[in-house]
Design a protein around this motif. Structure first.
Motif, mmCIF file in Angstrom:
data_model
loop_
_atom_site.group_PDB
_atom_site.id
_atom_site.type_symbol
_atom_site.label_atom_id
_atom_site.label_comp_id
_atom_site.label_asym_id
_atom_site.label_seq_id
_atom_site.Cartn_x
_atom_site.Cartn_y
_atom_site.Cartn_z
ATOM 1 N N CYS A 86 0.839 -1.179 -0.033
ATOM 2 C CA CYS A 86 -0.014 -0.030 0.164
ATOM 3 C C CYS A 86 0.947 1.333 0.060
ATOM 4 O O CYS A 86 0.373 2.289 -0.641
ATOM 5 N N PRO A 90 -0.146 4.081 -2.965
ATOM 6 C CA PRO A 90 -1.324 4.758 -2.055
ATOM 7 C C PRO A 90 -2.641 5.042 -2.755
ATOM 8 O O PRO A 90 -3.839 4.765 -1.974
ATOM 9 N N VAL A 144 -0.325 3.456 5.304
ATOM 10 C CA VAL A 144 -1.388 3.600 4.403
ATOM 11 C C VAL A 144 -2.268 2.569 4.568
ATOM 12 O O VAL A 144 -3.361 2.903 4.370
#
Length: 324
Positions: A86, A90, A144
């Motif tokens: 992630c 993002p 994230v």
């Protein structure tokens, strides 16, 4: 027998959920962005399994999926999973994890499907404030991945309050087991030991983290799925213990004679060697024990040994384990 829709069904955890549901006699609709050859083959020989591709980011596909198959409940395992994954993408993580979940909740609202079990994560807590934390610990994610999963939890509560859904969040921790698709502990330790290679992790050996064997994660999710009524909307599904990364190395060394796996503690643990880990510990599982009758079956040593047995068979079968 119930009909259960499993999102992210072709992923590592999703596939285990599908197989466990089938073994206990449920009808399963397995959905993913693309249906893997393994899932297609399983569906071809099992009348209780339907494989249906769908992109959760495409609203009309999600709505059509629920209207066509009319599941009794959903296990929502679809996501971009992992801190490194992630962190690298993002925006895509936001769209897949959050927007995809909102599309699912909206489709549930319109089609009358009430219950969804969302596979969440300890990453929603961020830095643990103590060695053992329960579900009421503050949720201040530092990654994230954790932020996207916390957003899904918050949206699930809104849909539960405003539209009568039953959204249950299962917070697991570092799930491991055979065929773990990411190059992290304990997979890296196990595969090096089975190849007869010494392996040393320079930093992070003193990070204490609840490590959960995959079968225990699935068992907890299914208990949440089956519970007639929930007093809570979140459960820690883990072991209640927090071995260090060094302890994991020791477990591998005990299980494989001659293994030379070590972990240093000169610096903090970093995911993929570059993203600093949040401070971890153990997840308090008393709520799951009392409410769901959940009891983990794999302590660290038993889970490592089961992982080694399956990994050894795979390595012997193809020479290098490259299918991971």
């Amino acid at each position: 027998m119930k009909k259960i829709l499993v999102t992210g069904a072709c992923g590592w955890l999703g596939m285990e959920i599908v197989n466990t549901l089938l073994k206990r006699g449920d009808s399963v609709v397995a959905t993913d962005l693309a249906i893997s050859p393994l899932m297609a083959a399983l569906a071809a020989k099992n009348a209780s399994l339907t494989a249906a591709s769908a992109d959760l980011g495409e609203w009309h596909q999600v709505l059509g999926l629920l209207r066509d198959h009319k599941p009794d409940a959903i296990i929502h395992a679809a996501a971009i999973v992992g801190v490194i994954q992630c962190a690298d993408i993002p925006i895509k993580a936001l769209r897949v994890n959050v927007e995809g979940s909102i599309n699912l909740f909206e489709a549930m609202k319109l089609t009358g499907v009430k219950r969804v079990v969302h596979i969440s994560t300890e990453e929603t807590y961020g830095d643990f404030n103590s060695a053992v934390i329960d579900e009421d610990h503050p949720q201040n994610p530092t990654s994230v991945y954790g932020a996207t999963k916390l957003a899904v939890e918050h949206f699930s509560r809104i849909y539960s309050r405003d539209h009568g859904l039953e959204c249950i969040n299962v917070r697991t921790c570092w799930v491991y087991g055979p065929h773990l698709p990411r190059l992290r502990v304990p997979r890296t330790f196990v595969e090096a030991a089975l190849r007869g290679e010494a392996h040393h992790l320079d930093e992070g050996g003193d990070l204490a983290v609840d490590q959960v064997y995959i079968a225990d994660t699935v068992a907890g999710a299914l208990l949440a799925l089956d519970q007639p009524r929930h007093r809570f909307d979140s459960y820690n599904i883990a072991t209640g213990a927090a071995p260090t990364i060094g302890d994991v190395a020791d477990a591998v060394n005990r299980a494989i004679p001659g293994a030379r796996i070590t972990a240093g503690s000169t610096g903090p643990y970093k995911h993929g060697g570059k993203v600093l880990s949040a401070r971890k510990g153990a997840l308090d599982i008393r709520r799951a024990r009392e409410e769901l009758n959940y009891e983990p079956q794999f302590d660290l040593q038993k889970g490592i040994e089961a992982t080694i047995e399956a990994t050894r068979a795979e390595l012997q079968g193809n020479g290098n384990g490259s299918h991971y």
